[in-house]
Design a protein around this motif. Sequence first.
Motif, PDB file in Angstrom:
ATOM      1  N   UNK A 197      28.220  40.123  30.039  1.00 45.59           N
ATOM      2  CA  UNK A 197      27.912  39.453  28.751  1.00 45.59           C
ATOM      3  C   UNK A 197      29.523  39.380  27.809  1.00 45.59           C
ATOM      4  N   UNK A 198      30.436  40.528  28.300  1.00 40.32           N
ATOM      5  CA  UNK A 198      31.812  40.592  27.395  1.00 40.32           C
ATOM      6  C   UNK A 198      32.580  40.994  28.622  1.00 40.32           C
ATOM      7  N   UNK A 199      33.870  40.782  28.340  1.00 36.31           N
ATOM      8  CA  UNK A 199      35.039  41.103  29.196  1.00 36.31           C
ATOM      9  C   UNK A 199      35.112  42.764  29.592  1.00 36.31           C
ATOM     10  N   UNK A 200      34.858  43.268  28.464  1.00 36.82           N
ATOM     11  CA  UNK A 200      34.710  44.767  28.613  1.00 36.82           C
ATOM     12  C   UNK A 200      33.600  45.473  29.243  1.00 36.82           C
ATOM     13  N   UNK A 201      32.491  44.756  29.101  1.00 36.95           N
ATOM     14  CA  UNK A 201      31.342  45.165  29.569  1.00 36.95           C
ATOM     15  C   UNK A 201      30.793  44.270  30.887  1.00 36.95           C
ATOM     16  N   UNK A 202      30.766  44.785  31.831  1.00 31.98           N
ATOM     17  CA  UNK A 202      30.330  44.074  33.106  1.00 31.98           C
ATOM     18  C   UNK A 202      29.322  44.969  33.849  1.00 31.98           C
ATOM     19  N   UNK A 203      28.126  44.611  34.571  1.00 29.85           N
ATOM     20  CA  UNK A 203      27.482  45.373  35.514  1.00 29.85           C
ATOM     21  C   UNK A 203      27.104  44.678  36.832  1.00 29.85           C
ATOM     22  N   UNK A 204      27.656  45.502  37.860  1.00 33.01           N
ATOM     23  CA  UNK A 204      27.609  44.949  39.178  1.00 33.01           C
ATOM     24  C   UNK A 204      26.545  45.868  39.908  1.00 33.01           C
ATOM     25  N   UNK A 205      25.658  44.860  40.596  1.00 32.39           N
ATOM     26  CA  UNK A 205      24.828  45.564  41.481  1.00 32.39           C
ATOM     27  C   UNK A 205      24.578  44.898  42.827  1.00 32.39           C
ATOM     28  N   UNK A 206      24.761  45.690  43.901  1.00 30.75           N
ATOM     29  CA  UNK A 206      24.469  45.218  45.084  1.00 30.75           C
ATOM     30  C   UNK A 206      25.580  45.886  46.076  1.00 30.75           C
ATOM     31  N   UNK A 207      26.084  45.242  47.195  1.00 26.86           N
ATOM     32  CA  UNK A 207      26.996  45.890  48.050  1.00 26.86           C
ATOM     33  C   UNK A 207      28.383  45.293  47.837  1.00 26.86           C
ATOM     34  N   UNK A 208      29.205  46.382  47.535  1.00 31.83           N
ATOM     35  CA  UNK A 208      30.693  45.841  47.414  1.00 31.83           C
ATOM     36  C   UNK A 208      31.700  47.041  47.502  1.00 31.83           C
ATOM     37  N   UNK A 209      33.056  46.901  47.508  1.00 34.31           N
ATOM     38  CA  UNK A 209      33.951  47.975  47.496  1.00 34.31           C
ATOM     39  C   UNK A 209      33.871  48.864  46.271  1.00 34.31           C
ATOM     40  N   UNK A 210      33.864  50.084  46.576  1.00 33.02           N
ATOM     41  CA  UNK A 210      33.828  51.194  45.576  1.00 33.02           C
ATOM     42  C   UNK A 210      35.256  51.275  45.084  1.00 33.02           C
ATOM     43  N   UNK A 211      35.129  52.103  43.881  1.00 34.31           N
ATOM     44  CA  UNK A 211      36.637  52.158  43.364  1.00 34.31           C
ATOM     45  C   UNK A 211      37.722  53.154  44.178  1.00 34.31           C
ATOM     46  N   UNK A 212      37.219  53.572  45.176  1.00 34.41           N
ATOM     47  CA  UNK A 212      38.125  54.356  45.938  1.00 34.41           C
ATOM     48  C   UNK A 212      39.056  53.488  46.794  1.00 34.41           C
ATOM     49  N   UNK A 213      40.332  53.770  46.825  1.00 37.22           N
ATOM     50  CA  UNK A 213      41.282  53.225  47.633  1.00 37.22           C
ATOM     51  C   UNK A 213      41.878  51.721  47.015  1.00 37.22           C
ATOM     52  N   UNK A 214      43.329  52.103  46.751  1.00 37.43           N
ATOM     53  CA  UNK A 214      43.927  50.980  46.003  1.00 37.43           C
ATOM     54  C   UNK A 214      44.207  49.864  46.830  1.00 37.43           C
ATOM     55  N   UNK A 215      44.707  50.246  48.186  1.00 34.67           N
ATOM     56  CA  UNK A 215      44.786  49.183  49.253  1.00 34.67           C
ATOM     57  C   UNK A 215      43.522  48.741  49.711  1.00 34.67           C
TER      58      UNK A 215
END
Length: 512
Positions: A197-215
Motif C-alpha cells: 500500500x505504501x513504499x514504506x509499508x509492504x507485507x510479503x507472504x510465502x517462500x522467499x529469501x530471508x534477510x540473512x546474507x548480503x551476498x
Amino acid sequence: MDRFARRLVYKIGRYGILIGVGLASSVALAQGAPGDTPAAAPPEVPAPVPPPGGQPAPGDSSATPPAARPPWQDRIDELDQRTRILERQLELAREAAAAAAAVPPPRPSAIVEADDGGFSISSPDRQYQIRFRGLLQVDGRRFFTSDPTLQSSDTFLLRRIRPTFDGTVLGLADFRITPDFGNNTTAIYDAYIDVHPRPWLRLRAGKFKGPLGLERLQADQDLTFIERGLDSNLTAQREIGLELWGDIASGLVRYEAGVFNGNADGTITDIDSDHAKTFEGRIFIQPFNTDSLTFLGRLGLGLAAGTGNEKGVSTLTAPNPWMGSFKSDGQQSIGSYLTSTTDITQTVVAYGRHTHINPQLYYYNGPFGLLAEWVKEYQQVAELTTAGTPFGTGAYNNTAGHVTVSGALGGDVTYEGIKPHKPLDLAAGTFGALELAFRYDWLNVDSAAFPTGIDPTKSVREARAYGVALNWQLNRNLKVDGDYEQTSFTGGAKTGNRPTEKVLLGRFQVAF
C-alpha cells in the motif's frame, strides 16, 4: 396590412438574416424598382367546387373573391420549407448524438511489451500485469587440478534453469513464482505475494529469501563469482513465512522483520518440524542515497539477525536432524554433522536455540565495487538415545565471512550486476564490459563439535579460499564468467588435512 407587418416581424425573429434577405427581395418586387420588369402575375387559384346537392363547402367564401396571392408569399413559403428541412436535420443529428453517447466507448486493448527486461502483458492503467522472465546458467567443465579423487567431479552442468512469473493485481499486490530445474532436480525457490500500500509499508507472504546474507540476497544472475562464498554455508537458501518490510525516505533506510518456519543452513525446506518459529530482521542504511550525495557513490551498511527454537527429529528410516552441511567454493562436500541410518545414537539433531548475527557492507562507485560480510551462528544441539530421545545437549558456534573487490572496464559495478556503458556491437566497435574481481572467504567450525557432533576424518575444521574472477558482460542479458578458486583446509582427512582444492569454473549465462 397590420397582420402582414406582424407576420413579417415574427418571421424575421425566427429566421434571422435569411428572412431579412428574403423580405428585402420581396418588397423590391412588390413596389417595383425603376427599370424593373413587372413581376409575373401569380397563377389563378381555381374556385372551390361546391359539394353535391348545391350546399356550399365548409369554409366556402365564394361570396367574397379570394385576395390575389402576393408575390412575396412564394419566397416566404420557400424559406419555411428550408427551415423545416434544417430543423429535421438538426433533430436527426441530436438523435444520432444521443445514440452514440448511449454506446460505451471501446475499451483500450492490453499493452504487450518485450525488451531486455523480459516479456509483459498489462492493462492500459497498469493495474494488472503479468511478466515473464528467465535465467539459464550453463557451467563449463569444472577442473579440479590438484586432487585426483575430485577429477571425477569434472562435468558440464545446467546449474540453474529458472523461469520466473511476476504479476501485479489491482496495482496493490505483486506476486512471484520461480521454479528451478537445474542440477537435474525440480524445486520451487520463490512463491510469494507482496502487498504494498505504501513504499514504506509492504507485507510479503510465502517462500522467499530471508534477510540473512548480503551476498545471498543478490540475484543469482548478478553474482560477481560463479558460486557464493563460504559464509553462505551458515544461512538458509529460502524461508517460508511473513515479512514486513519497506523503504523509508526513498531508500535511505530499508527495514525487514519477519517470522518464519526456520530452516537449516543451506536448505530450502518447506515444512516446519515443530511449532516453534524463527524471527529474523535487518536494518540497511544507504547514507549517500540522496540527490546531493550521489557523487560519493553508493554505500550500504546493514545488520541482520535471527533467532528461533528449532528441534530436529530423526529415525533410522527418515533422519531429519535439521542441521546444515558445508560445501567448498567448488561445491564439494567438506563437512556435515553426524547422521546414521543404522545407529540412531550416531545422529546429532538441532535442539533449542538457533541464532545468527550478520553485519553487512557494500560500496559501489562507477567501475569500483566492494562487498563484505560476516556471519556468526549459535546452534544448540543434542544427541539421540536408542529410543530417539535427545540427551547430552550442547551448543556450537560457527563463523564465516568474505570480502570481494571488483573493477570494471567499459561499465559500472553495482549490487545489481555489471552495467555496460555500451552493449556489444561489432559494427560500432563496442564490446560491453569486462570485470576483474578478487575474493577472500573463510569458514570456521566450532572445535566443540569434534568428535561428538562431527567426524573429524570427514569434515574440516577450517577453510580458507582465494579466488579471482574475469567476467564479460556483453549486454544486459548475456554474460560469460571464468573463475579460479583455491581453498586450503584444516582437518577433514583420516590423517592430517584435506588436500588443497584448486578449481577452474566457467559459465555461460542468459538472463532476461
